[in-house]
Design an enzyme around this catalytic site. Structure first.
Site, PDB file in Angstrom:
ATOM      1  N   SER A  52       0.834  -1.199   0.000  1.00 13.33           N
ATOM      2  CA  SER A  52       0.000   0.000   0.000  1.00 13.33           C
ATOM      3  C   SER A  52       0.877   1.260   0.000  1.00 13.33           C
ATOM      4  CB  SER A  52      -0.966  -0.038   1.186  1.00 13.33           C
ATOM      5  OG  SER A  52      -1.989   0.914   1.043  1.00 13.33           O
ATOM      6  N   ASP A 109      -9.482  -5.040  -5.068  1.00  8.67           N
ATOM      7  CA  ASP A 109      -8.858  -3.889  -4.422  1.00  8.67           C
ATOM      8  C   ASP A 109      -9.203  -2.612  -5.182  1.00  8.67           C
ATOM      9  OD1 ASP A 109      -7.220  -2.128  -3.054  1.00  8.67           O
ATOM     10  OD2 ASP A 109      -5.335  -3.093  -3.636  1.00  8.67           O
ATOM     11  N   HIS A 122      -7.712  -5.503  -0.652  1.00  7.13           N
ATOM     12  CA  HIS A 122      -6.468  -4.826  -0.287  1.00  7.13           C
ATOM     13  C   HIS A 122      -5.809  -5.501   0.907  1.00  7.13           C
ATOM     14  CE1 HIS A 122      -3.827  -1.406  -0.663  1.00  7.13           C
ATOM     15  NE2 HIS A 122      -4.001  -1.063   0.596  1.00  7.13           N
TER      16      HIS A 122
END
Length: 320
Positions: free
Chosen positions: A164, A262, A294
């Site tokens: 991320s 995601d 995610h």
């Protein structure tokens, strides 16, 4: 009254942070801490080190059981945690558990970097901290103060990775090293970008067009990077017009991991396509995990798909 505004919620962003009318900021998750030590399940040892006491940069180091590898020099992985630049740390249970497992399977030394968080330390602070930590690791190419790195690390096999926001950081440090180098015998062999946090003003591919979601994405970015030029700031959109380009990434291989469900999937795909088209001379690979969201590998690490993801990451780190 000021006290009323301090209690009145302005916006909650992706269940990670809450902003009040007064401007007060509240983290909703990612603040747990577990101690370093020897993990009984994997035999991996960990310890916490201070990299720069003045800047407040630290890290958690992970060393696999080297009793059966007494003379081996091991690859070194510098890892940047996720959390939208504003939550989480290397000391949390989820990142300690993830790196214990990865280090045990890949037989690498990991340096999980604790960069300073926004909004108290707005971007680009995290980038500066993360590059400084990478340079500190690289300084051990010919010895150094940290014995695990000096005695067991092979800085000619140095990797950067993150999930991320951490994947965003990994990209930028590889880009910056491509400009200024590491100044040592260290060399970044590969970068693994896991569900990278990139975005942009206009949707790409099948990315959501939902106005509320896109507004929340922009609010989060402006919270962590108040000096931004917008959603096509090259820090969040490396493919934006005027971006430095991807040709100069200072690594030989890049792995981009995306997840089918995601919100950020299309950005990871676009990054991979942009890298392939950039003229960069390395080897790029992208893998998409269908039906997962995610950082699913952190949320459900024992699932079949998370274990398959782990096997791919281990293979990437171990490949000559």
């Amino acid at each position: 009254m000021a006290t009323d505004r301090d209690a009145e919620v302005d916006v909650e962003l992706f269940s990670i942070v809450r902003v009040y009318k007064s401007g007060r900021f509240e983290r909703l998750t990612g603040d747990d801490v577990v101690p370093a030590g020897v993990d009984p399940d994997t035999g991996v040892a960990s310890k916490d080190v201070v990299i720069d006491p003045n800047a407040g940069i630290s890290a958690r180091l992970f060393l696999p059981d080297v009793s059966c590898l007494p003379h081996a020099k091991l690859p070194v992985l510098v890892y940047y945690h996720g959390g939208g630049f504003c939550i989480e740390s290397p000391f949390s249970s989820r990142y300690t558990s993830f790196l214990n497992s990865l280090v045990a399977k890949a037989k690498v030394i990991a340096v999980s970097v604790c960069y300073r968080l926004a909004p108290e330390h707005p971007l680009p602070t995290a980038y500066h901290d993360s590059l400084a930590a990478l340079r500190w690791v690289a300084s051990h190419a010919d010895g150094g103060e940290e014995s695990w790195l000096a005695e067991h690390g092979d800085l000619g096999r140095l990797f950067v990775s993150g999930d991320s926001a951490g994947a965003n950081i990994a990209h930028h440090v590889a880009r910056l090293v491509g400009i200024s180098g590491l100044g040592t015998g260290a060399r970044i062999k590969g970068a693994a970008l896991i569900h990278p946090y990139f975005w942009g003003e206009e949707p790409v591919g099948s990315e959501t067009r939902d106005r509320e979601t896109r507004e929340k994405s922009e609010r989060l970015w402006r919270l962590v990077c108040p000096g931004t030029t917008g959603m096509d700031d090259t820090l969040i959109n490396p493919l934006a017009e005027g971006a430095p380009g991807l040709k100069g990434l200072a690594c030989e291989r890049v792995l981009v991991e995306v997840a089918g469900d995601d919100l950020l999937r299309e950005r990871g795909r676009a990054y991979y396509d942009g890298l392939k088209a950039s003229g960069w001379g390395g080897e790029a690979e992208m893998v998409e995990t269908e039906g997962e969201g995610h950082v699913f590998h952190l949320d459900n690490p024992t699932s079949d798909k998370a274990l398959a993801f782990m096997d791919r990451l281990v293979a990437f780190l171990n490949r000559d």
